[in-house]
Design a protein around this motif. Sequence first.
Motif, short mmCIF file in Angstrom:
data_model
loop_
_atom_site.label_atom_id
_atom_site.label_comp_id
_atom_site.label_asym_id
_atom_site.label_seq_id
_atom_site.Cartn_x
_atom_site.Cartn_y
_atom_site.Cartn_z
N PHE A 1 43.78 51.75 42.60
CA PHE A 1 43.15 50.42 42.59
C PHE A 1 44.06 49.31 43.05
O PHE A 1 43.61 48.21 43.30
CB PHE A 1 42.80 49.99 41.16
CG PHE A 1 42.09 50.97 40.32
CD1 PHE A 1 42.63 51.36 39.12
CD2 PHE A 1 40.86 51.47 40.71
CE1 PHE A 1 41.95 52.24 38.31
CE2 PHE A 1 40.19 52.36 39.91
CZ PHE A 1 40.74 52.76 38.71
N SER B 1 39.84 44.73 45.00
CA SER B 1 39.32 43.59 44.25
C SER B 1 38.57 44.09 43.03
O SER B 1 37.94 45.15 43.06
CB SER B 1 38.37 42.79 45.13
OG SER B 1 37.16 43.46 45.29
N ASP B 2 38.66 43.31 41.96
CA ASP B 2 37.97 43.70 40.74
C ASP B 2 36.48 43.85 41.00
O ASP B 2 35.83 44.72 40.43
CB ASP B 2 38.19 42.63 39.66
CG ASP B 2 39.51 42.87 38.95
OD1 ASP B 2 40.23 43.82 39.35
OD2 ASP B 2 39.84 42.12 38.02
N ASN B 3 36.00 43.02 41.86
CA ASN B 3 34.56 43.05 42.15
C ASN B 3 34.13 44.40 42.71
O ASN B 3 33.24 45.06 42.19
CB ASN B 3 34.24 41.91 43.13
CG ASN B 3 32.76 41.89 43.45
OD1 ASN B 3 32.34 42.16 44.57
ND2 ASN B 3 31.94 41.59 42.44
N THR B 4 34.82 44.82 43.75
CA THR B 4 34.51 46.12 44.37
C THR B 4 34.64 47.23 43.34
O THR B 4 33.77 48.09 43.20
CB THR B 4 35.49 46.41 45.51
OG1 THR B 4 35.61 45.24 46.31
CG2 THR B 4 35.01 47.57 46.34
N LYS B 5 35.76 47.19 42.64
CA LYS B 5 36.02 48.22 41.65
C LYS B 5 34.88 48.32 40.64
O LYS B 5 34.38 49.41 40.36
CB LYS B 5 37.33 47.89 40.94
CG LYS B 5 37.76 48.88 39.89
CD LYS B 5 39.19 48.59 39.43
CE LYS B 5 39.28 48.58 37.91
NZ LYS B 5 40.58 48.00 37.47
N ASN B 6 34.47 47.18 40.13
CA ASN B 6 33.42 47.20 39.12
C ASN B 6 32.09 47.68 39.67
O ASN B 6 31.37 48.42 39.00
CB ASN B 6 33.27 45.81 38.50
CG ASN B 6 34.47 45.48 37.62
OD1 ASN B 6 35.07 46.39 37.04
ND2 ASN B 6 34.84 44.21 37.55
#
Lengths: 337, 337
Positions: free
Chosen positions: A26, A30-35
């Motif tokens: 990770f 980006s946190d967004n993509t990850k989530n």
Amino acid sequence: MANINDVAKLAGVSKSSVSRVINGNFEHMSDNTKNKILRAMKELEYSPNTLAQSLKKKTTKTIGIILSDISNPFWSEVLKGVQKECMRMGYGLMVSSSGEKEQIEKENILTLRNKQVDGLIINTTGKNTDLFNSLINEKYPFVFLDRSTDISNIDTVIVNNILGAKMSTQYLIDQGHRNIGILLYPLENKSPRIDRLEGYKEALKINGIQINHDLIKICEDQNGSGVEATKEMLALPTRPTAIFSTNTILNLEVIMGVKKAGLKLPEDVSLIGYDDYPWVPLLDPPLTTVSQPAFEMGVKSTALLIKKMKQKKQIKPKIIQLEPELMIRSSCLPPLK
Amino acid sequence: MANINDVAKLAGVSKSSVSRVINGNFEHMSDNTKNKILRAMKELEYSPNTLAQSLKKKTTKTIGIILSDISNPFWSEVLKGVQKECMRMGYGLMVSSSGEKEQIEKENILTLRNKQVDGLIINTTGKNTDLFNSLINEKYPFVFLDRSTDISNIDTVIVNNILGAKMSTQYLIDQGHRNIGILLYPLENKSPRIDRLEGYKEALKINGIQINHDLIKICEDQNGSGVEATKEMLALPTRPTAIFSTNTILNLEVIMGVKKAGLKLPEDVSLIGYDDYPWVPLLDPPLTTVSQPAFEMGVKSTALLIKKMKQKKQIKPKIIQLEPELMIRSSCLPPLK
DNA sequence: TTGAAAGCGCTAACAC
DNA sequence: GTGTTAGCGCTTTCAA
């Protein structure tokens, strides 16, 4: 079953990104993509196809074990140790049994190898030397368990069988026995059997006792042969006052043989067996045996193999020798005068 | 290790042709091509990567087994049967153990499934109902072994535990016993334990004997608890004249417990145990036990699973119930007056 | 920070 | 009879 593409589509990203989260890369995501990806995975109950991962990564996180004889309870105990260590290290385990047959051992090894298991624990029949040499050549990782072969420089976990036999023979001699019988399965190329006979002979020699070949019985593998062998031995003019049995199955057959010969254990004949289990102290009579650390053998051989698999460059092979222990109970008495 | 391309190149053909000979599709192939390929394979010591074949063919020719407790020698015997049948049918076998933990059972199932094993033999902890239901939903083949769950319509291989307990309790009653103790591990959701208690109760009822709850001892799983439980039971004012032990480990602990209580087997208290092994007749005293066809359970469950995997369309699930057998030896005597 | 594309070793539909 | 090609489900450069 959903696959990586399904997840990528649902999350609206590429499968590379999905792969990154599968593998925990990770750092730069980006946190967004990850989530989004995490959510999609959960929704689809996705979990990666290990086969595909393995094909790509060239490692299966699985090892194989080839047992010579899965019937012997000793190996169940070993297997327990192997299983436990595999679990702890996150490895899968494939089990097979050769039934002491050279040819089946060979097939099992080849099959497991084709299944791409990362390494092999082999309780070898003692033959198949060519095959082992070719595995070495290919740098395919394997360890020998309980039995070694002529091939030197193989990682091996073994128990000191000479010592085990020597200890028990000496114990009988110390009790005053001179006529000590020994029962074995065919020696063939099997090092524990060879070593146990060796230890027995050594103990006799040290104590100045002549070896009597009538008292060395090689029983056929696997069919109650120990009962007959015991009876024959006890019918000898130089009838042994003590018997040393070198295998779990033989232990039981000797007990039966002695009874069938109309003799009493331990008054008429003393007995030391091989291998120890929770039920051994409850036998009639509670049997003195040589105890081998079966569970530990399983754990240690697995750990050794995994260590070997992990190191890139060849390191000097290691021989781990464990020690047996004499469990003294009440199946031995000084001989009758 | 050579791959299919290496062979194709050396033989001067395409890899499709090589694939054809790997899979035995020669019908329309010239002898010449075939021989060239065969020769190349031999020369390169080629054998196909099973992983790649499996990924493509969507079948691994491998099954998995999840044991609740690999420590119990009973399961070693079962495993022997599973192993044998796998071998006979050309299947590989992956072994894991849950240690009776619901969570570990779940992880094991998921891991094996991701490794794409074609089917699962599960000796379940009895929980994980949701997981099993989702497996059913996905039409993923599995069979239950020895223990069933609330979920109906699963292929199962089981032993008649009610009968086993009933037979042995009846045998004790026939000998004149009225105060009969039973030792069990925690029932939880485990059908054999529940059924054995049930069979015990039924036998008492049929014979008009009141159930005495002091004589029903639930021992903690796995830690010598049976010894204490036996001693406690024997210290009761209504001390049992006979004990029925429902598990291999407990059998041994009861024998120890009786001895520790200063009582003699079978004169002071009779004992029937569960499960039979070659060493049971050699115990002191030779133990009367309920024998279960462990090896056969292994073979039958494997055969059942493989059959299930092979049929395309859902067939009505099959429950195979095997019968236990009472092995009468000399650990039971009529009660003292 | 993300995606496109190649490829792990094999099979199988299709074309010739 | 045999080869070409797409693709099984994933990882991993490489480029953007």
